[in-house]
Design a protein around this motif. Structure first.
Motif, PDB file in Angstrom:
ATOM      1  N   VAL A  27       0.871  -1.173   0.000  1.00  0.00           N
ATOM      2  CA  VAL A  27       0.000   0.000   0.000  1.00  0.00           C
ATOM      3  C   VAL A  27       0.909   1.224   0.000  1.00  0.00           C
ATOM      4  O   VAL A  27       1.840   1.303   0.802  1.00  0.00           O
ATOM      5  N   VAL A  28       0.645   2.158  -0.905  1.00  0.00           N
ATOM      6  CA  VAL A  28       1.372   3.426  -0.931  1.00  0.00           C
ATOM      7  C   VAL A  28       0.335   4.535  -0.843  1.00  0.00           C
ATOM      8  O   VAL A  28      -0.582   4.598  -1.662  1.00  0.00           O
TER       9      VAL A  28
ATOM     10  N   GLU B 269      11.717  10.262   1.513  1.00  0.00           N
ATOM     11  CA  GLU B 269      11.078  10.035   0.221  1.00  0.00           C
ATOM     12  C   GLU B 269      11.937   9.162  -0.689  1.00  0.00           C
ATOM     13  O   GLU B 269      11.407   8.298  -1.398  1.00  0.00           O
ATOM     14  N   CYS B 270      13.250   9.319  -0.655  1.00  0.00           N
ATOM     15  CA  CYS B 270      14.117   8.531  -1.531  1.00  0.00           C
ATOM     16  C   CYS B 270      13.977   7.033  -1.259  1.00  0.00           C
ATOM     17  O   CYS B 270      14.118   6.212  -2.176  1.00  0.00           O
ATOM     18  N   ASP B 271      13.674   6.651  -0.026  1.00  0.00           N
ATOM     19  CA  ASP B 271      13.477   5.238   0.299  1.00  0.00           C
ATOM     20  C   ASP B 271      12.217   4.707  -0.384  1.00  0.00           C
ATOM     21  O   ASP B 271      12.223   3.603  -0.942  1.00  0.00           O
ATOM     22  N   LEU B 272      11.147   5.479  -0.339  1.00  0.00           N
ATOM     23  CA  LEU B 272       9.914   5.101  -1.031  1.00  0.00           C
ATOM     24  C   LEU B 272      10.164   4.993  -2.532  1.00  0.00           C
ATOM     25  O   LEU B 272       9.770   4.016  -3.170  1.00  0.00           O
ATOM     26  N   LEU B 273      10.842   5.983  -3.096  1.00  0.00           N
ATOM     27  CA  LEU B 273      11.076   5.996  -4.544  1.00  0.00           C
ATOM     28  C   LEU B 273      12.020   4.885  -4.986  1.00  0.00           C
ATOM     29  O   LEU B 273      11.884   4.370  -6.098  1.00  0.00           O
TER      30      LEU B 273
ATOM     31  N   PRO C 275       9.804   3.136  -7.918  1.00  0.00           N
ATOM     32  CA  PRO C 275      10.229   4.227  -8.805  1.00  0.00           C
ATOM     33  C   PRO C 275       9.129   4.720  -9.741  1.00  0.00           C
ATOM     34  O   PRO C 275       9.289   5.758 -10.366  1.00  0.00           O
ATOM     35  N   GLU C 276       8.017   3.994  -9.809  1.00  0.00           N
ATOM     36  CA  GLU C 276       6.919   4.424 -10.667  1.00  0.00           C
ATOM     37  C   GLU C 276       6.171   5.641 -10.105  1.00  0.00           C
ATOM     38  O   GLU C 276       5.405   6.289 -10.818  1.00  0.00           O
TER      39      GLU C 276
END
Length: 165
Positions: free
Chosen positions: A25-26, A137-141, A145-146
């Motif tokens: 889930v994002v 945020e970089c961890d999520l991306l 990466p989409e």
């Protein structure tokens, strides 16, 4: 979300997924729009129900601690400048910079809560999630990466939540 597979009322109390069927889930800047006790915690319980044991939730929202620190540091000037860099059309129309803090808290009447890490972790814990970690945020991306970058670490709280310990 426009173009999504599902249009779901997050406050409706029942997600249209079977138990243990969701692996990821994002949600970016969603949870602050739900009332804490009557909407958000029941929604988190529903997420817990539909998530597999190894599911991961990635959440972001305005960070109450960062907003309060920004106010005491410079009345929110740096946060306003950050917003203007990301959204050049943003303007306070001559209102003093402190109004930016109100914009973050209220979002023109759309925000119901702001969270710091402890409050968000508590709300997730009320639903049975116990492994909550602060990320950026970089961890999520890196994991997804989409998703388009928001470049909002300066004012947002990002967390990674695992259903199992």
């Amino acid at each position: 979300m426009a173009g999504s597979e599902f249009d779901i009322d997050l406050a409706a109390r029942r997600l249209p997924f079977p138990d243990g069927s969701v692996t990821v889930v994002v949600m970016q800047h969603v949870v602050e729009h739900l009332e804490l006790r009557e909407q958000l915690i029941p929604f988190f319980r529903e997420l817990h129900r539909v998530c597999t044991d190894d599911a991961v939730l990635w959440l972001s929202c305005p960070d109450l601690a960062k907003v309060c620190t920004a106010y005491t540091t410079d009345r929110g000037q740096a946060l306003k400048e950050d917003r203007c860099r990301r959204w050049p059309e943003y303007s306070l129309d001559g209102v003093p910079v402190q109004q930016f803090i109100n914009d973050l808290f209220q979002a023109r009447g759309r925000h119901r809560n702001l969270f710091d890490f402890e409050l968000l972790a508590w709300a997730l814990g009320q639903a049975g999630f116990h492994s909550v970690a602060r990320i950026e945020e970089c961890d999520l991306l890196a994991a997804h990466p989409e998703f388009p970058p928001r470049h909002d670490d300066e004012q947002s709280l990002y967390v990674r939540v695992c259903k199992s310990r």
